[in-house]
Enzyme design. Structure first.
Site, PDB file in Angstrom:
ATOM      1  N   ASN A  17       0.856  -1.188   0.000  1.00 62.44           N
ATOM      2  CA  ASN A  17       0.000   0.000   0.000  1.00 62.44           C
ATOM      3  C   ASN A  17       0.896   1.243   0.000  1.00 62.44           C
ATOM      4  O   ASN A  17       1.605   1.500   0.972  1.00 62.44           O
ATOM      5  CB  ASN A  17      -0.888  -0.056   1.252  1.00 62.44           C
ATOM      6  CG  ASN A  17      -1.823   1.119   1.345  1.00 62.44           C
ATOM      7  OD1 ASN A  17      -1.442   2.239   1.045  1.00 62.44           O
ATOM      8  ND2 ASN A  17      -3.042   0.861   1.773  1.00 62.44           N
ATOM      9  N   GLY A  19       0.281   4.350   0.339  1.00 61.03           N
ATOM     10  CA  GLY A  19      -0.035   5.317   1.403  1.00 61.03           C
ATOM     11  C   GLY A  19       0.628   4.934   2.712  1.00 61.03           C
ATOM     12  O   GLY A  19       1.237   5.762   3.398  1.00 61.03           O
ATOM     13  N   LYS A  20       0.534   3.649   3.047  1.00 56.59           N
ATOM     14  CA  LYS A  20       1.191   3.158   4.273  1.00 56.59           C
ATOM     15  C   LYS A  20       2.700   3.302   4.167  1.00 56.59           C
ATOM     16  O   LYS A  20       3.371   3.713   5.116  1.00 56.59           O
ATOM     17  CB  LYS A  20       0.916   1.663   4.447  1.00 56.59           C
ATOM     18  CG  LYS A  20      -0.435   1.282   4.937  1.00 56.59           C
ATOM     19  CD  LYS A  20      -0.381  -0.233   5.132  1.00 56.59           C
ATOM     20  CE  LYS A  20      -1.679  -0.850   5.485  1.00 56.59           C
ATOM     21  NZ  LYS A  20      -1.541  -2.313   5.641  1.00 56.59           N
ATOM     22  N   ASP A  76      -0.863  -4.098   9.609  1.00 53.94           N
ATOM     23  CA  ASP A  76      -2.239  -4.432   9.271  1.00 53.94           C
ATOM     24  C   ASP A  76      -3.117  -3.427   9.999  1.00 53.94           C
ATOM     25  O   ASP A  76      -2.932  -3.173  11.190  1.00 53.94           O
ATOM     26  CB  ASP A  76      -2.607  -5.870   9.641  1.00 53.94           C
ATOM     27  CG  ASP A  76      -3.769  -6.338   8.771  1.00 53.94           C
ATOM     28  OD1 ASP A  76      -3.581  -6.462   7.547  1.00 53.94           O
ATOM     29  OD2 ASP A  76      -4.881  -6.536   9.302  1.00 53.94           O
ATOM     30  N   SER A  77      -4.030  -2.850   9.279  1.00 55.59           N
ATOM     31  CA  SER A  77      -4.781  -1.737   9.837  1.00 55.59           C
ATOM     32  C   SER A  77      -6.156  -1.679   9.214  1.00 55.59           C
ATOM     33  O   SER A  77      -6.455  -2.409   8.268  1.00 55.59           O
ATOM     34  CB  SER A  77      -4.017  -0.427   9.596  1.00 55.59           C
ATOM     35  OG  SER A  77      -3.583  -0.341   8.243  1.00 55.59           O
ATOM     36  N   LYS A 186      -1.379  14.535  11.029  1.00 56.17           N
ATOM     37  CA  LYS A 186      -1.906  13.167  11.081  1.00 56.17           C
ATOM     38  C   LYS A 186      -0.940  12.257  11.845  1.00 56.17           C
ATOM     39  O   LYS A 186      -1.351  11.515  12.735  1.00 56.17           O
ATOM     40  CB  LYS A 186      -2.175  12.627   9.664  1.00 56.17           C
ATOM     41  CG  LYS A 186      -2.727  11.202   9.696  1.00 56.17           C
ATOM     42  CD  LYS A 186      -2.989  10.580   8.337  1.00 56.17           C
ATOM     43  CE  LYS A 186      -3.390   9.113   8.512  1.00 56.17           C
ATOM     44  NZ  LYS A 186      -3.521   8.372   7.252  1.00 56.17           N
TER      45      LYS A 186
HETATM   46  P1  ITT Z   1      -0.697  -4.334   2.675  1.00 60.57           P
HETATM   47  O1  ITT Z   1      -1.447  -5.534   3.210  1.00 60.57           O
HETATM   48  O2  ITT Z   1       0.148  -4.634   1.507  1.00 60.57           O
HETATM   49  O3  ITT Z   1       0.045  -3.608   3.763  1.00 60.57           O
HETATM   50  P2  ITT Z   1      -3.367  -3.242   2.370  1.00 60.57           P
HETATM   51  O4  ITT Z   1      -3.879  -1.903   1.916  1.00 60.57           O
HETATM   52  O5  ITT Z   1      -3.991  -4.471   1.753  1.00 60.57           O
HETATM   53  O6  ITT Z   1      -1.784  -3.259   2.124  1.00 60.57           O
HETATM   54  P3  ITT Z   1      -4.516  -3.876   4.943  1.00 60.57           P
HETATM   55  O7  ITT Z   1      -4.983  -5.227   4.573  1.00 60.57           O
HETATM   56  O8  ITT Z   1      -3.902  -3.672   6.308  1.00 60.57           O
HETATM   57  O9  ITT Z   1      -3.430  -3.330   3.928  1.00 60.57           O
HETATM   58  O10 ITT Z   1      -5.723  -2.863   4.752  1.00 60.57           O
HETATM   59  C1  ITT Z   1      -5.766  -1.689   5.468  1.00 60.57           C
HETATM   60  C2  ITT Z   1      -6.763  -0.740   4.842  1.00 60.57           C
HETATM   61  O11 ITT Z   1      -7.295   0.102   5.881  1.00 60.57           O
HETATM   62  C3  ITT Z   1      -6.090   0.206   3.856  1.00 60.57           C
HETATM   63  O12 ITT Z   1      -6.116  -0.295   2.551  1.00 60.57           O
HETATM   64  C4  ITT Z   1      -6.944   1.448   4.004  1.00 60.57           C
HETATM   65  O13 ITT Z   1      -8.085   1.328   3.221  1.00 60.57           O
HETATM   66  C5  ITT Z   1      -7.370   1.423   5.461  1.00 60.57           C
HETATM   67  N1  ITT Z   1      -6.459   2.260   6.264  1.00 60.57           N
HETATM   68  C6  ITT Z   1      -5.478   1.840   7.112  1.00 60.57           C
HETATM   69  N2  ITT Z   1      -4.811   2.887   7.616  1.00 60.57           N
HETATM   70  C7  ITT Z   1      -5.379   3.992   7.089  1.00 60.57           C
HETATM   71  C8  ITT Z   1      -5.120   5.368   7.209  1.00 60.57           C
HETATM   72  O14 ITT Z   1      -4.126   5.837   7.953  1.00 60.57           O
HETATM   73  N3  ITT Z   1      -5.896   6.200   6.532  1.00 60.57           N
HETATM   74  C9  ITT Z   1      -6.891   5.756   5.757  1.00 60.57           C
HETATM   75  N4  ITT Z   1      -7.192   4.479   5.549  1.00 60.57           N
HETATM   76  C10 ITT Z   1      -6.443   3.594   6.230  1.00 60.57           C
END
Ligand code: ITT
Length: 207
Positions: A17, A19-20, A76-77, A186
């Site tokens: 991701n 953004g992460k 994971d978030s 943030k």
């Molecule tokens: P990875 O598993 O590759 O890290 P992913 O996007 O699939 O990427 P997750 O399964 O943890 O990761 O999904 C977390 C989602 O939660 C993420 O795609 C966002 O939609 C949301 N999310 C998490 N943190 C956020 C933030 O700080 N701001 C906005 N949305 C967030």
């Protein structure tokens, strides 16, 4: 400041991701650690079969540490909405679909709240962002670090900054969404900022 002797040097950030990745790289910038993205290393993406943020973070961190031979940090978030019994939670990315269509995910949250409560105004809009960071060493050791920020869902979405669900989340005590704040604002309060600071504190204590 350097991170502990165990982790000095290079570390893989096991996320796809962008953004992460941007946030984690920014939060780690003050520390003497060379951050590499799992995507740049061509690591395979494990299936997220866990039933919790912690389980999924561990799956991703272990896979990256094993494949790369380096310490790996995975995130994971997700967004936990009280009026939807905690959904989308660990399925937050999946609610945006393979196209990562967040407008559709915002609409689904709105529509499901309206279906349950009769109107958006009457809905239980309390929500929280949760982040679990898992550190895995190639030798097998693991550690977890968590962060959480409470707030509420707003609709329509507001702001251009950040990523994912940021435009529909207003943290407690604020009037702006995460997407209307600067990255520094943030980071100072976010679930990811808190988890990352817990990670850094643990490494500093081990130094
Ligand atoms: P990875 O598993 O590759 O890290 P992913 O996007 O699939 O990427 P997750 O399964 O943890 O990761 O999904 C977390 C989602 O939660 C993420 O795609 C966002 O939609 C949301 N999310 C998490 N943190 C956020 C933030 O700080 N701001 C906005 N949305 C967030």
């Amino acid at each position: 400041m350097r991170l502990s002797p165990l982790h000095r040097g290079r570390m893989v950030i096991a996320t796809r991701n962008p953004g992460k990745l941007e946030e984690l790289a920014r939060l780690l910038a003050p520390f003497a650690v060379e951050v590499m993205a799992a995507t740049d290393l061509g690591l395979a993406e494990p299936e997220e079969t866990g039933a919790s943020f912690a389980e999924n973070a561990l799956i991703k961190a272990r896979a990256a540490a094993t494949a790369s031979g380096m310490p790996a940090l995975a995130d994971d978030s997700g967004l936990v909405v009280a009026g939807l019994d905690g959904a989308p939670g660990i399925h937050s990315a999946r609610w945006a679909g393979p196209e990562r269509d967040y407008a559709a995910a915002f609409r689904r949250i709105h529509d499901e709240l309206v279906a349950r409560f009769g109107s958006f105004a009457a809905a239980d809009r309390r929500a929280a962002f949760v982040c679990v960071l898992a550190l895995a060493l190639p030798e097998g050791e693991t550690a977890l670090f968590e962060g959480r920020i409470d707030g509420e869902i707003v609709f329509p979405p507001r702001g251009e900054a950040g990523f994912g669900y940021d435009p529909i989340f207003v943290p407690q005590g604020e009037s702006r969404t995460f997407a209307e704040m600067s990255s520094a604002e943030k980071d100072a309060i976010s679930h990811r900022g808190q988890a990352l600071r817990a990670f850094v504190r643990a490494l500093a204590a081990a130094d």
